[in-house]
Scaffold this motif. Structure first.
Motif, PDB file in Angstrom:
ATOM      1  N   LYS A 136      -9.145 -56.888   4.141  1.00 54.16           N
ATOM      2  CA  LYS A 136      -9.377 -56.364   2.788  1.00 54.16           C
ATOM      3  C   LYS A 136     -10.866 -56.135   2.543  1.00 54.16           C
ATOM      4  O   LYS A 136     -11.273 -55.101   2.018  1.00 54.16           O
ATOM      5  CB  LYS A 136      -8.808 -57.303   1.738  1.00 54.16           C
ATOM      6  CG  LYS A 136      -8.968 -56.774   0.339  1.00 54.16           C
ATOM      7  CD  LYS A 136      -8.334 -57.677  -0.693  1.00 54.16           C
ATOM      8  CE  LYS A 136      -8.479 -57.072  -2.089  1.00 54.16           C
ATOM      9  NZ  LYS A 136      -7.877 -57.927  -3.115  1.00 54.16           N
TER      10      LYS A 136
ATOM     11  N   VAL B 167     -12.059 -53.102   4.775  1.00 57.70           N
ATOM     12  CA  VAL B 167     -11.565 -51.826   4.242  1.00 57.70           C
ATOM     13  C   VAL B 167     -12.315 -51.479   2.966  1.00 57.70           C
ATOM     14  O   VAL B 167     -12.766 -50.340   2.783  1.00 57.70           O
ATOM     15  CB  VAL B 167     -10.039 -51.875   4.000  1.00 57.70           C
ATOM     16  CG1 VAL B 167      -9.576 -50.668   3.199  1.00 57.70           C
ATOM     17  CG2 VAL B 167      -9.289 -51.948   5.337  1.00 57.70           C
ATOM     18  N   SER B 168     -12.467 -52.440   2.080  1.00 53.79           N
ATOM     19  CA  SER B 168     -13.172 -52.199   0.819  1.00 53.79           C
ATOM     20  C   SER B 168     -14.601 -51.740   1.070  1.00 53.79           C
ATOM     21  O   SER B 168     -15.087 -50.813   0.417  1.00 53.79           O
ATOM     22  CB  SER B 168     -13.165 -53.459  -0.043  1.00 53.79           C
ATOM     23  OG  SER B 168     -11.851 -53.789  -0.419  1.00 53.79           O
TER      24      SER B 168
ATOM     25  N   HIS C 179       0.038 -53.223   2.027  1.00 54.07           N
ATOM     26  CA  HIS C 179      -0.865 -52.996   0.896  1.00 54.07           C
ATOM     27  C   HIS C 179      -0.923 -51.499   0.562  1.00 54.07           C
ATOM     28  O   HIS C 179      -1.914 -50.829   0.843  1.00 54.07           O
ATOM     29  CB  HIS C 179      -2.261 -53.546   1.200  1.00 54.07           C
ATOM     30  CG  HIS C 179      -2.269 -55.029   1.361  1.00 54.07           C
ATOM     31  ND1 HIS C 179      -2.008 -55.648   2.559  1.00 54.07           N
ATOM     32  CD2 HIS C 179      -2.447 -56.016   0.465  1.00 54.07           C
ATOM     33  CE1 HIS C 179      -2.048 -56.961   2.380  1.00 54.07           C
ATOM     34  NE2 HIS C 179      -2.303 -57.206   1.122  1.00 54.07           N
TER      35      HIS C 179
ATOM     36  N   PHE D 237      -3.895 -49.332  -0.791  1.00 57.75           N
ATOM     37  CA  PHE D 237      -5.010 -48.898   0.052  1.00 57.75           C
ATOM     38  C   PHE D 237      -4.641 -47.736   0.985  1.00 57.75           C
ATOM     39  O   PHE D 237      -5.498 -47.239   1.699  1.00 57.75           O
ATOM     40  CB  PHE D 237      -5.520 -50.077   0.903  1.00 57.75           C
ATOM     41  CG  PHE D 237      -6.280 -51.100   0.122  1.00 57.75           C
ATOM     42  CD1 PHE D 237      -7.635 -50.957  -0.116  1.00 57.75           C
ATOM     43  CD2 PHE D 237      -5.639 -52.223  -0.379  1.00 57.75           C
ATOM     44  CE1 PHE D 237      -8.343 -51.913  -0.842  1.00 57.75           C
ATOM     45  CE2 PHE D 237      -6.330 -53.188  -1.102  1.00 57.75           C
ATOM     46  CZ  PHE D 237      -7.679 -53.023  -1.337  1.00 57.75           C
TER      47      PHE D 237
ATOM     48  N   TYR E 193      -6.594 -44.484   1.828  1.00 61.67           N
ATOM     49  CA  TYR E 193      -7.824 -44.544   2.620  1.00 61.67           C
ATOM     50  C   TYR E 193      -7.573 -44.497   4.128  1.00 61.67           C
ATOM     51  O   TYR E 193      -8.515 -44.646   4.901  1.00 61.67           O
ATOM     52  CB  TYR E 193      -8.615 -45.801   2.263  1.00 61.67           C
ATOM     53  CG  TYR E 193      -8.934 -45.882   0.799  1.00 61.67           C
ATOM     54  CD1 TYR E 193      -9.753 -44.934   0.195  1.00 61.67           C
ATOM     55  CD2 TYR E 193      -8.386 -46.874  -0.001  1.00 61.67           C
ATOM     56  CE1 TYR E 193     -10.036 -44.986  -1.158  1.00 61.67           C
ATOM     57  CE2 TYR E 193      -8.672 -46.938  -1.364  1.00 61.67           C
ATOM     58  CZ  TYR E 193      -9.498 -45.997  -1.925  1.00 61.67           C
ATOM     59  OH  TYR E 193      -9.775 -46.050  -3.273  1.00 61.67           O
TER      60      TYR E 193
END
Length: 95
Positions: free
Chosen positions: A59, A62-63, A86, A89, A92
């Protein structure tokens, strides 16, 4: 995420790392392409397994990647499964 757990981008080693109380507990290796980051391998040290660190690491990685405008190519099977779990997301994920 435990407040002592931190996800950082280690440019020298081309990976994101998660630290627990200052120790590197796991990492995601990546390769950069034009407009995307390819997450190729995720690993959490055995003595840190079972604590949810791989998910926290993914997480955070990726963020960070998307904050730079990059898409993520989930070559790593763990990261690919994480995206399936998730859906918020999925926009992306690089084609």
């Amino acid at each position: 995420m435990n407040e002592d757990n931190t996800v950082i981008r280690n440019e020298e080693r081309n990976r994101y790392e998660i630290t627990v109380d200052g120790d590197v507990a796991g990492f995601i290796d990546f390769r950069e392409g034009e407009g995307y980051m390819d997450f190729v391998h995720t690993e959490v040290k055995e003595n840190f397994s079972g604590q949810g660190l791989a998910g926290q690491l993914t997480k955070g990685a990726v963020s960070d990647a998307v904050s730079t405008g990059a898409m993520v190519k989930p070559t790593c099977t763990y990261v690919a499964k994480w995206f399936q779990k998730h859906p918020e997301f999925r926009e992306y994920v690089a084609d």
